[in-house]
Write an enzyme that holds these catalytic residues in place. Structure first.
Site, mmCIF file in Angstrom:
data_model
loop_
_atom_site.group_PDB
_atom_site.id
_atom_site.type_symbol
_atom_site.label_atom_id
_atom_site.label_comp_id
_atom_site.label_asym_id
_atom_site.label_seq_id
_atom_site.Cartn_x
_atom_site.Cartn_y
_atom_site.Cartn_z
ATOM 1 N N ASP A 187 5.449 2.920 -1.746
ATOM 2 C CA ASP A 187 6.502 2.369 -0.896
ATOM 3 C C ASP A 187 7.863 2.543 -1.564
ATOM 4 O O ASP A 187 8.142 1.897 -2.578
ATOM 5 C CB ASP A 187 6.226 0.886 -0.629
ATOM 6 C CG ASP A 187 7.073 0.318 0.483
ATOM 7 O OD1 ASP A 187 8.105 0.946 0.837
ATOM 8 O OD2 ASP A 187 6.718 -0.748 1.011
ATOM 9 N N CYS A 219 10.203 2.570 6.274
ATOM 10 C CA CYS A 219 10.288 3.630 5.257
ATOM 11 C C CYS A 219 9.257 4.737 5.488
ATOM 12 O O CYS A 219 9.577 5.801 6.003
ATOM 13 C CB CYS A 219 10.117 3.053 3.852
ATOM 14 S SG CYS A 219 11.418 1.908 3.339
ATOM 15 N N ARG A 220 8.016 4.474 5.108
ATOM 16 C CA ARG A 220 6.993 5.525 5.094
ATOM 17 C C ARG A 220 6.489 5.925 6.467
ATOM 18 O O ARG A 220 6.420 7.115 6.781
ATOM 19 C CB ARG A 220 5.808 5.093 4.225
ATOM 20 C CG ARG A 220 6.179 4.865 2.784
ATOM 21 C CD ARG A 220 5.068 4.216 2.010
ATOM 22 N NE ARG A 220 4.885 2.824 2.440
ATOM 23 C CZ ARG A 220 3.905 2.046 2.061
ATOM 24 N NH1 ARG A 220 2.970 2.503 1.255
ATOM 25 N NH2 ARG A 220 3.835 0.798 2.480
ATOM 26 N N SER A 221 6.097 4.962 7.287
ATOM 27 C CA SER A 221 5.504 5.339 8.581
ATOM 28 C C SER A 221 6.520 5.982 9.526
ATOM 29 O O SER A 221 6.171 6.957 10.196
ATOM 30 C CB SER A 221 4.760 4.166 9.228
ATOM 31 O OG SER A 221 5.592 3.064 9.452
ATOM 32 N N ASN A 224 7.344 -0.738 8.543
ATOM 33 C CA ASN A 224 7.706 0.268 9.540
ATOM 34 C C ASN A 224 9.182 0.665 9.481
ATOM 35 O O ASN A 224 9.807 0.924 10.494
ATOM 36 C CB ASN A 224 7.313 -0.185 10.956
ATOM 37 C CG ASN A 224 7.386 0.917 12.003
ATOM 38 O OD1 ASN A 224 7.768 0.679 13.136
ATOM 39 N ND2 ASN A 224 7.025 2.125 11.640
#
Length: 156
Positions: free
Chosen positions: A125, A13-15, A11
């Protein structure tokens, strides 16, 4: 209120990138009073931390704010609270399915499920390879399509 939760591993980077991008799109569409957006991680390593500097930097270049965002771990209750729980990859989707068990749950999907023409199923990721630009491009398209899907499904 329609609730969307993005989930990745830590929680940071991407989300949170997807959360910020979809918030921006929802605000531009004038739907922020109808759609609530959050993000969480399946792991607990980064709880309380702000988004990764690579995520913050690429979003800043797009004039998308990450202000006030802090990492948190996904909870079982999230699977009942959110209407759309959107994982960034198959591994996190599997974790969510395990967490959901046999209980009734929300729509569980991967972000790239909404990009029908994409051959890529998982958002990679960038924590490991630093490719935040590629990830941003995938998240941008995925969030655009997810918003279209939500608008069609929910009639807004």
């Amino acid at each position: 209120m329609i609730r969307v939760l993005f989930v990745c591993l830590g929680n940071i980077c991407r989300s949170p990138m997807a959360e910020a991008v979809l918030r921006s799109k929802v605000a531009k569409a004038g739907l922020d009073d109808q759609i609530e957006i959050d993000s969480a991680g399946t792991g607990d390593w980064h709880v309380g931390e702000p988004p990764h500097e690579g995520t913050a930097e690429i979003l800043s270049k797009q004039n998308i704010s990450t202000e006030g965002m802090k990492a948190r771990q996904v909870k079982e209750a999230d699977l009942l609270h959110y209407h759309y729980v959107v994982a960034m990859d198959a591994g996190n989707l599997g974790e969510l399915h395990e967490m959901a068990g046999v209980k009734p749950t929300t729509s569980l999907s991967r972000l790239m499920d909404y990009v029908s023409e994409s051959e890529i199923e998982d958002v990679p990721d960038p924590y490991f390879d630093g490719n935040f630009k590629e990830v941003y491009e995938m998240v941008e398209v995925g969030c655009e399509r997810l918003l279209e899907h939500i608008r069609n499904e929910e009639g807004i």
